[in-house]
Each structure stands twice: as C-alpha cells, then as structure tokens.
Design a protein around this motif. Structure first.
Motif, PDB file in Angstrom:
ATOM      1  N   LEU A   1      -0.668   2.847   6.215  1.00 25.59           N
ATOM      2  CA  LEU A   1      -0.701   1.533   5.549  1.00 25.59           C
ATOM      3  C   LEU A   1       0.270   0.532   6.173  1.00 25.59           C
ATOM      4  CD1 LEU A   1      -0.748   2.716   1.801  1.00 25.59           C
ATOM      5  CD2 LEU A   1      -2.684   1.884   3.149  1.00 25.59           C
ATOM      6  N   LYS A   2       0.869   0.872   7.318  1.00 33.77           N
ATOM      7  CA  LYS A   2       1.932   0.034   7.877  1.00 33.77           C
ATOM      8  C   LYS A   2       1.464  -1.371   8.245  1.00 33.77           C
ATOM      9  CE  LYS A   2       1.382   1.945  12.558  1.00 33.77           C
ATOM     10  NZ  LYS A   2       2.043   2.720  13.634  1.00 33.77           N
ATOM     11  N   ASP A   3       0.178  -1.519   8.534  1.00 34.02           N
ATOM     12  CA  ASP A   3      -0.338  -2.852   8.868  1.00 34.02           C
ATOM     13  C   ASP A   3      -0.899  -3.559   7.646  1.00 34.02           C
ATOM     14  OD1 ASP A   3       0.291  -2.560  11.570  1.00 34.02           O
ATOM     15  OD2 ASP A   3      -1.606  -1.553  11.989  1.00 34.02           O
ATOM     16  N   CYS A   4      -0.707  -2.941   6.493  1.00 31.67           N
ATOM     17  CA  CYS A   4      -1.231  -3.497   5.233  1.00 31.67           C
ATOM     18  C   CYS A   4      -0.070  -4.071   4.435  1.00 31.67           C
ATOM     19  CB  CYS A   4      -1.918  -2.367   4.463  1.00 31.67           C
ATOM     20  SG  CYS A   4      -2.714  -2.892   2.954  1.00 31.67           S
ATOM     21  N   ASP A   5      -0.336  -5.096   3.643  1.00 31.11           N
ATOM     22  CA  ASP A   5       0.694  -5.722   2.819  1.00 31.11           C
ATOM     23  C   ASP A   5       0.853  -4.924   1.526  1.00 31.11           C
ATOM     24  OD1 ASP A   5       2.556  -7.408   1.774  1.00 31.11           O
ATOM     25  OD2 ASP A   5       1.158  -9.034   1.292  1.00 31.11           O
ATOM     26  N   PHE A   6       1.941  -4.139   1.465  1.00 29.57           N
ATOM     27  CA  PHE A   6       2.195  -3.345   0.260  1.00 29.57           C
ATOM     28  C   PHE A   6       3.702  -3.185   0.084  1.00 29.57           C
ATOM     29  CE2 PHE A   6       2.683  -0.070   3.423  1.00 29.57           C
ATOM     30  CZ  PHE A   6       3.566   0.850   2.871  1.00 29.57           C
ATOM     31  N   TYR A   7       4.110  -2.672  -1.074  1.00 30.11           N
ATOM     32  CA  TYR A   7       5.530  -2.407  -1.339  1.00 30.11           C
ATOM     33  C   TYR A   7       5.640  -1.088  -2.106  1.00 30.11           C
ATOM     34  CZ  TYR A   7       4.055  -4.568  -5.736  1.00 30.11           C
ATOM     35  OH  TYR A   7       3.359  -4.887  -6.884  1.00 30.11           O
ATOM     36  N   LEU A   8       6.801  -0.459  -1.972  1.00 32.73           N
ATOM     37  CA  LEU A   8       7.082   0.782  -2.680  1.00 32.73           C
ATOM     38  C   LEU A   8       7.896   0.491  -3.932  1.00 32.73           C
ATOM     39  CD1 LEU A   8       8.045   3.310   0.149  1.00 32.73           C
ATOM     40  CD2 LEU A   8       6.085   3.478  -1.404  1.00 32.73           C
ATOM     41  N   ASN A   9       7.651   1.266  -4.969  1.00 31.28           N
ATOM     42  CA  ASN A   9       8.402   1.100  -6.210  1.00 31.28           C
ATOM     43  C   ASN A   9       9.434   2.207  -6.407  1.00 31.28           C
ATOM     44  OD1 ASN A   9       7.016  -1.238  -7.154  1.00 31.28           O
ATOM     45  ND2 ASN A   9       5.273   0.064  -7.645  1.00 31.28           N
ATOM     46  N   SER A  10       9.770   2.899  -5.338  1.00 32.64           N
ATOM     47  CA  SER A  10      10.773   3.952  -5.416  1.00 32.64           C
ATOM     48  C   SER A  10      11.586   3.947  -4.136  1.00 32.64           C
ATOM     49  CB  SER A  10      10.107   5.318  -5.613  1.00 32.64           C
ATOM     50  OG  SER A  10       9.158   5.566  -4.595  1.00 32.64           O
ATOM     51  N   ALA A  11      12.683   4.680  -4.152  1.00 37.76           N
ATOM     52  CA  ALA A  11      13.546   4.749  -2.979  1.00 37.76           C
ATOM     53  C   ALA A  11      12.850   5.511  -1.853  1.00 37.76           C
ATOM     54  CB  ALA A  11      14.851   5.441  -3.343  1.00 37.76           C
ATOM     55  N   PRO A  12      13.169   5.186  -0.594  1.00 36.58           N
ATOM     56  CA  PRO A  12      12.564   5.905   0.537  1.00 36.58           C
ATOM     57  C   PRO A  12      12.823   7.410   0.483  1.00 36.58           C
ATOM     58  CG  PRO A  12      13.666   3.911   1.287  1.00 36.58           C
ATOM     59  CD  PRO A  12      14.028   4.084  -0.160  1.00 36.58           C
ATOM     60  N   SER A  13      13.902   7.812  -0.180  1.00 32.49           N
ATOM     61  CA  SER A  13      14.255   9.228  -0.266  1.00 32.49           C
ATOM     62  C   SER A  13      13.689   9.908  -1.502  1.00 32.49           C
ATOM     63  CB  SER A  13      15.782   9.378  -0.282  1.00 32.49           C
ATOM     64  OG  SER A  13      16.335   8.685  -1.392  1.00 32.49           O
ATOM     65  N   ALA A  14      12.769   9.251  -2.181  1.00 30.83           N
ATOM     66  CA  ALA A  14      12.228   9.786  -3.437  1.00 30.83           C
ATOM     67  C   ALA A  14      11.440  11.071  -3.215  1.00 30.83           C
ATOM     68  CB  ALA A  14      11.349   8.741  -4.116  1.00 30.83           C
ATOM     69  N   PHE A  15      11.225  11.769  -4.305  1.00 30.30           N
ATOM     70  CA  PHE A  15      10.416  12.974  -4.372  1.00 30.30           C
ATOM     71  C   PHE A  15       9.074  12.713  -3.692  1.00 30.30           C
ATOM     72  CE2 PHE A  15       8.483  16.111  -7.585  1.00 30.30           C
ATOM     73  CZ  PHE A  15       9.126  17.204  -7.028  1.00 30.30           C
ATOM     74  N   PRO A  16       8.706  13.416  -2.617  1.00 32.62           N
ATOM     75  CA  PRO A  16       7.495  13.070  -1.869  1.00 32.62           C
ATOM     76  C   PRO A  16       6.194  13.337  -2.612  1.00 32.62           C
ATOM     77  CG  PRO A  16       8.440  15.100  -1.009  1.00 32.62           C
ATOM     78  CD  PRO A  16       9.437  14.528  -1.984  1.00 32.62           C
ATOM     79  N   TYR A  17       6.254  14.140  -3.671  1.00 34.20           N
ATOM     80  CA  TYR A  17       5.044  14.471  -4.405  1.00 34.20           C
ATOM     81  C   TYR A  17       4.441  13.262  -5.133  1.00 34.20           C
ATOM     82  CZ  TYR A  17       5.586  19.513  -3.708  1.00 34.20           C
ATOM     83  OH  TYR A  17       5.671  20.766  -3.147  1.00 34.20           O
TER      84      TYR A  17
END
Length: 371
Positions: free
Chosen positions: A272-288
């Motif tokens: 999704l790197k070329d898509c406009d989106f945002y994360l609602n958690s820390a980069p180190s969050a639980f990957p599940y």
C-alpha cells in the motif's frame, strides 16, 4: 472468501477438532460423578488444566475454566471489587479496554458507588506512569489489556505490574488477544488475574479461563462446587479439551507464527506504499492486528466493497457488530471529532493467512481507493 478478521475469532485447527471429536464420542461423563465415567472425564479435565498451567508457568489450582473472556473479565473485576470494598472503592482501567471490562466498570460505578478512573492514551499510548499517577490509597484493582483488539497496540504490562506490585491494589490483565501469540507468564509480570479465550487462538467458542492468584473474590455463579468452589456449573469438557489442545499448538509454533505474521503485516504495508493511507497504531504494534484508514473513504462502504470482492475484514470489535457507533478505542485515542473514526478498518491476521492472500488484498484496496 479470504478471511482477515482473526481478532474477532479464528478457525478451529484440525488437531483441536480431532481432540474435541474424540471427547464427544468417547467421554460423555460428568467430571463430578464418582463412577468410572465421571473419573475418566475428571482425568481429562485435570490434564487440560495442567496443560494451561504449564504454558503459563502457574499452579493448576490457579486456573478456573469459564465460558470465555467476558466471563473471566467480569469474574475478576466484579468478584474482587465486591469482596474487597473494605480496602477501598477506587478502580483504574483505560478507555481503550474491551466492552466486557468497560461495561463491568460502569456497572460497579452505577450500582455500588465505586469510583473508576478511565485513562486515555497520551500521544497514542497508555503508559505505566499514567497508572502510577492514578493510584490512590483506596485503589484496590487495576485492569488493563495486554494487546488492544482494535489497534494491536501492546500495553507496558511488565512496567505496570512492577508498579502495582508495590501497592495494595491487584492487577487484572485481559490477555485475550495476546495469549497463544506471544509468551504470557502472569507470575513473572506480577499479574494477579489474567483472562483468556480459546477462540482467539484456534480453539472453540464459548470456553475460556481465568488465572487467579490465591485472593479473596466473590463467585458470580452459585450452585455446585465445580472449579474448586469458585465457578459453579458442570464443566464444558469438550471445549476445555479443545482449549488445552489449541494453546499447546500455539505454544509449539509461537515464534515461527509471530515471524510469519510480521511478514504478512510488512507485505500489506509495502503493497500500500503508493496508496494514501495512515496507521492508527505504533509501527512497533502487535503484528496480528493492523488498523488503518484511507482519507475521505467511508469505512462502511469500503467494508462492503471488500466483502463483495471476497475479503472479510472489519471496523473493530466483533462485540459491536451491527452497530454504527464509532470505535471507542479510536475516539479515546484521537478524539470524538477525528476523521479516523469514519475512515478506519481493522485487518487481523493468523498464521493461516498467506503472503499471496495479503498481496491480493493490497491490490484490491488500491483498486478501490486509488493511488
């Protein structure tokens, strides 16, 4: 249909189905009966309890089987608070807890006059210092989750445990999302009560457990003397055996599963790197669990489009399914007026998902929302 809603529930594993089928076809006795049928059932019950205890590094007598995470949370919070009112009436939790914790706290406030402090994330995180600052002389219980079911954020349980251990309060941890996925050892973390639910780690629905130290707490169910007189009701032996098998399976492949799911998460975000989106958690969050949003894209519309395209994802907790209420987790984290409440979806993995499935999902999302 490709399933990406594993935070809501997981598929039964073949080994769990086999273990449960064996019990259903060969062991129908009541574990409380004294004849041969009952003794055989009681033996399976003891073995399953010991399996859970061994994985948690606790004593088997400290494991109480319940109907799931909700009952475990209710038992720990209500049971301890009501039995220990003489020590104080102040409780601490966070605003991002599961509703089985938040509604239980509200019940204690409204019906019994308890004073509850609800901590909100600061800069997106709940910190141990917040717990420390909220503690009072009359605090008797702190209840926090291990991994958030909507964002995947991990709370600093070790640090919180160290703080609460120096206080009269006890610590309850809702580990429903974490168990089976990462090592969880209550005694090493100074946890007094810990809740688990089988269907989050490929076990059956309707069965869970509560780890409880040797503390005085009220029982919620009254009747027989099952579970060492702490939880009346004939044990769900089939479910308990399934829970034990599922936890063993998860334990044996825990590190490998975590590494695989971490690759799934990275594959999704890279796709999704070329898509406009945002994360609602820390980069180190639980990957599940991955909670992300797409600017100006309505989450309900997006879910419908993904469903029609053959992908099962969600907007948050399955316990609020069918409602249009915004996520209380995102509201507590970003504010009630945040655009994220209307734009965000939850994608949750299990080790059963594949890189190919995640690649298909990312391509479909780009197709729907555009570059």
């Amino acid at each position: 249909m490709i399933y990406f809603d594993n935070a809501a529930t997981t598929a039964l594993s073949p080994t769990v189905i086999e273990a449960m089928t064996d019990v259903m076809t060969s062991t129908f006795g009541n574990p409380s009966s004294t004849h041969a049928y009952g003794r055989e059932a009681s033996k399976l019950l003891r073995e399953a309890r010991q399996k859970v205890a061994d994985i948690l590094h606790v004593n088997s007598r400290e494991i109480i089987f319940t109907s799931g995470g909700t009952e475990s949370n209710n038992t720990a919070i209500k049971g301890y608070a009501l039995a220990n009112q003489s020590k104080g009436n102040h409780l601490i939790t966070t605003a991002i807890e599961h509703h089985s914790v938040l509604h239980t706290m509200s019940y204690l406030e409204e019906r019994f006059g308890f004073d509850v402090t609800y901590l909100k994330p600061v800069n997106g995180r709940i910190t141990a210092k917040q717990i420390q600052d909220a503690l009072r002389e009359d605090t008797i219980l702190v209840s926090v989750m291990y991994a958030n079911n909507e964002t995947g954020d991990l709370l600093p349980i070790k640090e919180i445990g160290q703080i609460v251990a120096q206080h009269q309060a006890v610590l309850h941890v809702d580990a429903v999302q974490a168990l089976g996925k990462i090592p969880v050892h209550p005694k090493e973390l100074n946890i007094d009560f810990l809740s688990g639910s089988a269907h989050k780690f490929h076990g059956p629905k309707g069965i869970g457990f509560l780890f409880a130290e040797s503390l005085h707490f009220d029982s919620l169910l009254h009747g027989g003397e099952q579970e060492d007189k702490r939880r009346a009701s004939t044990e769900n032996l089939t479910g308990i055996v399934g829970l034990g098998q599922a936890l063993i399976d998860s334990q044996e492949r825990q590190k490998e599963n975590l590494e695989h799911v971490d690759r799934l998460r990275k594959t999704l975000l890279d796709g999704l790197k070329d898509c406009d989106f945002y994360l609602n958690s820390a980069p180190s969050a639980f990957p599940y669990v991955v909670n992300l949003g797409f600017p100006k894209r309505n989450k309900e519309t997006l879910l419908t489009q993904l469903d029609l395209a053959g992908f099962a994802v969600s907007t948050g907790s399955a316990c609020t399914a069918g409602t249009v209420a915004p996520s209380h987790v995102l509201e507590a984290t970003f504010g009630q007026d945040s655009h994220r409440l209307k734009e965000s979806i939850r994608i949750s993995f299990s080790e059963n998902n594949t890189i190919e499935e995640v690649t298909l999902l990312s391509k479909k999302l780009i197709e729907i929302v555009g570059h």
